[in-house]
Every structure is written in C-alpha cells, then in structure tokens.
Design a protein around this motif. Structure first.
Motif, short mmCIF file in Angstrom:
data_model
loop_
_atom_site.label_atom_id
_atom_site.label_comp_id
_atom_site.label_asym_id
_atom_site.label_seq_id
_atom_site.Cartn_x
_atom_site.Cartn_y
_atom_site.Cartn_z
N ARG A 128 84.83 58.88 42.28
CA ARG A 128 85.71 58.52 41.06
C ARG A 128 86.65 57.61 41.32
O ARG A 128 87.57 58.01 42.32
CB ARG A 128 85.89 59.75 40.38
N VAL A 129 86.76 56.22 40.87
CA VAL A 129 87.83 55.57 41.19
C VAL A 129 88.46 55.29 39.62
O VAL A 129 87.76 54.88 38.78
CB VAL A 129 87.30 54.29 41.51
N PHE A 130 89.80 55.62 39.50
CA PHE A 130 90.40 55.19 38.26
C PHE A 130 89.98 56.24 37.15
O PHE A 130 90.12 55.75 36.15
CB PHE A 130 90.55 53.91 37.91
N THR A 131 89.22 57.26 37.65
CA THR A 131 88.69 58.36 36.60
C THR A 131 88.88 59.50 37.06
O THR A 131 88.99 59.73 38.24
CB THR A 131 87.51 57.90 35.95
N THR A 132 88.85 60.68 36.45
CA THR A 132 89.14 61.90 36.86
C THR A 132 87.80 63.01 36.41
O THR A 132 87.34 62.70 35.07
CB THR A 132 90.37 62.66 36.61
N ARG A 133 87.73 64.00 37.24
CA ARG A 133 86.72 65.20 36.51
C ARG A 133 87.64 65.87 35.58
O ARG A 133 88.98 65.98 35.90
CB ARG A 133 86.10 65.93 37.59
#
Length: 452
Positions: A437-442
């Motif tokens: 995940r890049v620039f997003t989150t779980r």
C-alpha cells in the motif's frame, strides 16, 4: 520502423482479442461455471499481454545496464541499423561481462515471477499464503513501481533536454535515469510492504442522519470491506481484524464485499475467525465483484451465514432496541452491480427488492459494494440516508490511485449527497493481490450515527 509497426500490430491484435473474448463471455448462454473458467483465462491472457510488452521494454532498458561501455562504441549510436541490432540483442550497446551475465539471469527470473503471479490464484490458495504467492506478487508490485519510476525519469529526461542540460553524454544520462528508476522502485516497494503489513487503522466517522430515533443516537457500525482472502491474504490477517473489531464493541458489523478470491473449499478455514466477531444487533454481508469472479458465490453466501452473518441478497433487516421497538433503522443490502453483467444466475442489483418494506419514516442504511451502485441508489426514488461501499481500495498504491480516482463517482472517505444523504467509501481492510500500500492505508471503519 518495421519493428515498431510489428509491435503496434501485436498490441492492436491482442486488445481486439481481449474485447472479443469479453463480449463472448458476457453474452453467451454458457453455464456460469464455464463462464467463470473462460473469464479467468481471459483475464490471465490480458495481464500476460500487458506484462509481455512492459517486460520487453524493461529487458531492453535494464539488460545491458552493467555492460562495459567505451567511447568507440558510443559513436556507433548514429548507425541506425547497428543500434537496432544492438538493442534487440542486449539493450544498450556494450561489452558483456560476468557481472552482466549474472544480472541478466536475475532480471529474467524476476520478470518470470511477475508473469506467474496471477497464476498462483489458481494453484496456491489456502488457509495461509504460500511462499511462492508472496514472492511473485511482491515482484509484480515492484514491477509496477519500476515502470512508474522509468516513466518519471523519462519525463525528467525530456525536461532536461528542453532545458539543454548536457552535463553528461547521452548514454551516461540514460544509465543514470535507469538506476534512479531502480532505486525508486526498491524504496517505494519496501515502503509499500511495510504499510500493507501494519495493522489496519481504525477510522472513526460521525455521520448525521435525518430522523434518527433518540434510542439509536450514537449507533455504532463497524465496516469491514475488501479483505480479499486469497494468494497473499490468509487466516492470520482475519484474526487481527476480528480482534481489533471486537475491541470497538460495535452494535453491528457490516462486510461490504470482496471477502474472497477463491472457492469455499480452499478458503473456508481462512474465513473461519469471522465467526468470533461480537456485536449487539448482528453481522451483515453483501457480495462484491470478486465473489462473482470465483464462480462460487452461492456457496459463499451460505457459508458466511454459518459464521453468524446475515447475507443480504437484495434484502433488508430492521434494527431497534427492545425498549423502543417502534423506533428503527433499516439495514439493506444489494448484490454487486457487476452480477448481472457477468450473468450469474438470477443475481443482480435490485434496489426495489432490497428496500422493500423499509419504512420511509425512518433512516435506511444501504450496503452496496461499488461506489457506482451507491450513486444509482442515491439518485433513485428510494429513501437512502447512508450508503456504505468499498471496492476502490483508495487506489491501493501509486499510480493506480489516479485511475481509481477517475473512474469512481466516490473515491474514499465520507461524501455528502443531496440535502441529507451520505456515502462512505472504505479504503479496504486488507488489500488485493499485491501486498503493498502506497499513500493509502488499510482501514476498519467505525461509523457513528448521530441525529441531524
């Protein structure tokens, strides 16, 4: 010139073949089990076509990066025939060294891993991810970042030429840009792996709801979405999600689609911990597009009910406190919007059926996997106060974020629609395929309903 024409001809033929296969799959009268097999073969073919041309480009750019260059060889670049022959054999002209041979072996194995990554969806799915699945999907993720880095460096190179920056000769500049792209891919891949393997972030979202009964003020909905049990996601990640969710002590838990990327036979043990989710009023589930891709939707809907979920198959349920039974909210759910396009039996998004018997005097919460379905519901004649969706993953990683943002009416987070309705789009509780995940989150979303 002839080589370029052949390449573009191959691209056009491949694209036409994919489109024709797509039309055949979704318009034929074949059984869905047969369609599912053809669909997967079609999807694999499409991926392989894209990867083939990108891999060829990477091989030509990186294959000779460690060659020993000389000034005499650099002068040959003006000879178009010699240059074309050199590029077709080994990328940039140069003298092969033992280091180059080893590097090309490594690069070849790396590209093969990228190509076989999706095939692990067919042969290496179980309770926990197989080592080969993790390795190949990590290679695929880094490949996406490598192509992105090469594109960025290419743009910077064009800017440099426009500004007439000629500090280094052409071959040196090309080599520096390629090395920079490789460093970008490595660093962003490690960052993406770290982010994807962190525990999900709990996002607390307060949503004002018109006509919310006083007895349901502060009603807490925990939304899970896009878990994607499959080649790189297994039972251990589900157990982490269940533990965090139970600490929130939710009134209800909703699972808004894309739970799996495989059959019940292979993944039922991986999904089993969901049975341990603890709620006050129940657990609810709707299908996502990936459940239909498995060809095993009906079995999954039956199985999640054995885990304590209510599968909302274009259906709804009323929720109220015992001491105020007349004050209620309606929790409705639809089949995924792609069900009808895929042609899975009698499955389709049916709002009329899903919202039947919901009292228009009280709030309605709709579970619909895709934001496109949310847009349809909110623009319909029905009262819908809040739609909970997923699907987008927030793009999951750069540069896929750009595409996800452009093709979805709602991208990620909370949106207000009209005078009093809202949509919340989860970035996803785990991830799909590539464990990055890049620039997003779980995320695990805690939706708290408040009176408007």
């Amino acid at each position: 010139m002839a080589l370029a024409v052949k390449n573009w001809t191959a691209v056009v033929v491949s694209v036409v073949a994919v489109i024709v296969a797509d039309v055949y799959i979704f318009t034929s009268s074949l059984s869905f089990s047969t369609k599912a097999i053809i669909f997967r073969a079609h999807f694999i073919f499409g991926i392989q076509v894209v990867l083939f041309f990108l891999s060829r480009y990477v091989w030509r750019r990186l294959g000779g990066i460690f060659d020993s260059h000389s000034e005499q060889l650099e002068k040959v670049k003006d000879d178009a025939t010699t240059t074309a022959r050199g590029l077709s054999r080994s990328g940039p002209l140069g003298v092969r060294t033992p280091c180059t041979v080893v590097w090309r072996i490594i690069l070849f194995v790396y590209l093969i891993c990228c190509h076989v990554s999706y095939l692990t969806n067919l042969y290496f799915i179980g309770t926990e991810p197989a080592f080969i699945s993790m390795v190949t999907y990590i290679c695929l993720g880094s490949f996406v970042h490598l192509i992105t880095g090469m594109l960025i460096m290419g743009i910077l190179g064009c800017i440099g030429r426009l500004l007439q920056l000629k500090r280094y000769n052409a071959n040196s500049r090309r080599r520096l840009r390629t090395l920079a792209a490789m460093m970008y891919a490595l660093s962003i891949s490690f960052y993406g792996l770290y982010t994807a393997h962190k525990l999900p972030t709990v996002k607390h979202v307060r949503v004002p709801v018109k006509d919310l009964p006083p007895s349901l003020e502060g009603f807490r909905i925990v939304q899970l979405s896009d878990i994607h049990l499959g080649p790189t996601v297994g039972r251990s990640k589900v157990k982490d999600v269940v533990e965090i969710t139970n600490q929130l002590q939710p009134d209800i838990v909703v699972l808004t689609g894309d739970l799996v990327d495989g059959s019940v036979d292979r993944l039922h043990k991986a999904a089993e911990p969901l049975q341990q989710l603890q709620t006050t009023f129940g657990k609810f589930y709707v299908t996502g597009n990936h459940e239909y891709y498995t060809g095993d939707v009906d079995n999954w809907m039956r199985y999640v009910e054995t885990l304590g979920f209510t599968a909302l198959d274009n259906a709804n349920a009323k929720i109220s406190h015992q001491w105020a039974p007349a004050e209620q909210i309606c929790i409705a759910g639809t089949n995924d919007i792609d069900a009808e396009r895929i042609g899975y039996k009698n499955h389709r998004m049916n709002l009329d059926q899903a919202l039947a018997m919901c009292n228009p005097k009280y709030p309605t919460i709709l579970l619909a996997h895709q934001p496109k379905a949310a847009k349809l519901a909110l623009s319909s004649k029905h009262r819908v106060d809040l739609v909970l969706s997923g699907h987008t993953h927030g793009g999951q990683m750069f540069p896929l974020i750009i595409g996800a943002y452009l093709i979805n009416p709602f991208f990620a987070g909370l949106y207000k629609y009209g005078p009093s309705s809202h949509v919340y789009v989860s970035m996803g509780t785990v991830y799909w395929g590539i464990p990055m995940r890049v620039f997003t989150t779980r995320e695990i979303s805690e939706i708290i309903l408040t009176r408007m």
